[in-house]
Design an enzyme around this catalytic site. Structure first.
Site, short mmCIF file in Angstrom:
data_model
loop_
_atom_site.label_atom_id
_atom_site.label_comp_id
_atom_site.label_asym_id
_atom_site.label_seq_id
_atom_site.Cartn_x
_atom_site.Cartn_y
_atom_site.Cartn_z
CB CYS A 43 -0.91 0.00 1.23
SG CYS A 43 -2.09 1.38 1.22
CG ASP A 85 -0.87 4.11 5.25
OD1 ASP A 85 0.02 4.66 5.95
OD2 ASP A 85 -2.06 4.08 5.58
CO CO Z 1 -3.48 1.20 2.95
#
Ligand code: CO
Length: 196
Positions: free
Chosen positions: A40, A42
Site C-alpha cells: 500500500c 500508506d
Molecule cells: Co493502505
C-alpha cells in the site's frame, strides 16, 4: 525549502559510506533484488524499513490498497520486469490492517476516480459477503477484508501469464501474502503462498 530532507539525505549517504565504502559504487553497477514487494502507498508502511533491507535488496511497487489489477499497465510493467529481467525469487503482496483504501472502498461515500480504482475491493467484499457480514465489529470486518484483499491479489499475481511463463521455464518463484499491523510493526504471513 525541504532543507531537513536534504540534510537527512547527506547524513544518510555519509553513514552508509562510513559503514561500507563501496556501498553506492556497487549499486551503481546493477540491481539484483530477490524480492518484489507489492504494498500500500500508506506512509506508515515503508517497504524497505519494515523488513530492514538496504537499497538494492527490494524491488517495490506501491499503490492505494496494494492492488494487482490485471489491466493496470503500471503494475504489469513492474511485474514483468521483476519476473523476466531481475528474476526475483519471491513476490510478496503486503496489505495492512487499518487500510484507508479498504475502508473507503466499502463505506458508500463517493470520492471520484479512486472509487474506480477500489472497485476490485468491492468485488472481494461481494464474493465474501456472508463471512464479512457475520463479523459484527466494524473494525474486525474491515481487517478481515484487508486479509481477503491480499489473498485475492496473490491470486491475481499467481494467475498472471508472466508468472505462469516463468514457472513453465522452471524459474524459481513464489507468491506470498502478508498483512502488516500498524500498531506493533509486525507482519503476519497469511500462509497463502503459491509456488507453481
Ligand atoms: Co493502505
Amino acid at each position: 525549502m525541504l532543507d531537513r530532507l536534504k540534510a537527512n539525505n547527506r547524513a544518510w549517504a555519509t553513514r552508509k559510506v562510513a559503514a561500507d565504502a563501496g556501498f553506492f559504487k556497487r549499486l551503481e553497477g546493477q540491481q539484483a533484488p530477490e524480492y518484489l514487494w507489492i504494498g500500500c502507498a500508506d506512509s506508515r508502511v515503508p517497504a524497505n524499513e519494515i523488513v530492514d533491507l538496504d537499497p538494492g535488496e527490494l524491488f517495490v511497487h506501491r499503490n492505494v490498497a496494494n492492488l494487482a489489477p490485471p489491466q493496470d499497465a503500471n503494475y504489469l510493467s513492474v511485474l514483468q520486469f521483476a519476473v523476466d529481467v531481475i528474476k526475483v525469487k519471491h513476490i510478496i503482496v503486503v496489505g495492512h490492517y487499518g487500510c484507508g483504501g479498504i475502508a473507503a472502498a466499502v463505506d458508500g461515500k463517493r470520492r471520484g476516480l479512486v472509487d474506480h480504482w477500489l472497485h476490485p475491493i468491492r468485488e472481494t467484499f461481494a464474493d465474501n459477503r456472508d463471512e464479512l457480514e457475520a463479523i459484527t465489529d466494524e473494525r474486525g470486518r474491515l481487517n478481515r477484508l484487508c486479509e481477503l484483499n491480499v489473498m485475492r491479489q496473490v491470486r491475481n499475481v499467481a494467475s498472471d501469464v508472466f508468472v505462469h511463463d516463468a514457472w513453465a521455464r522452471g524459474q524459481a518463484l513464489k507468491v506470498h501474502g502478508w498483512v502488516y499491523t500498524l500498531g506493533n510493526g509486525l507482519v503476519t504471513d497469511l500462509n497463502v503462498t503459491v509456488g507453481g
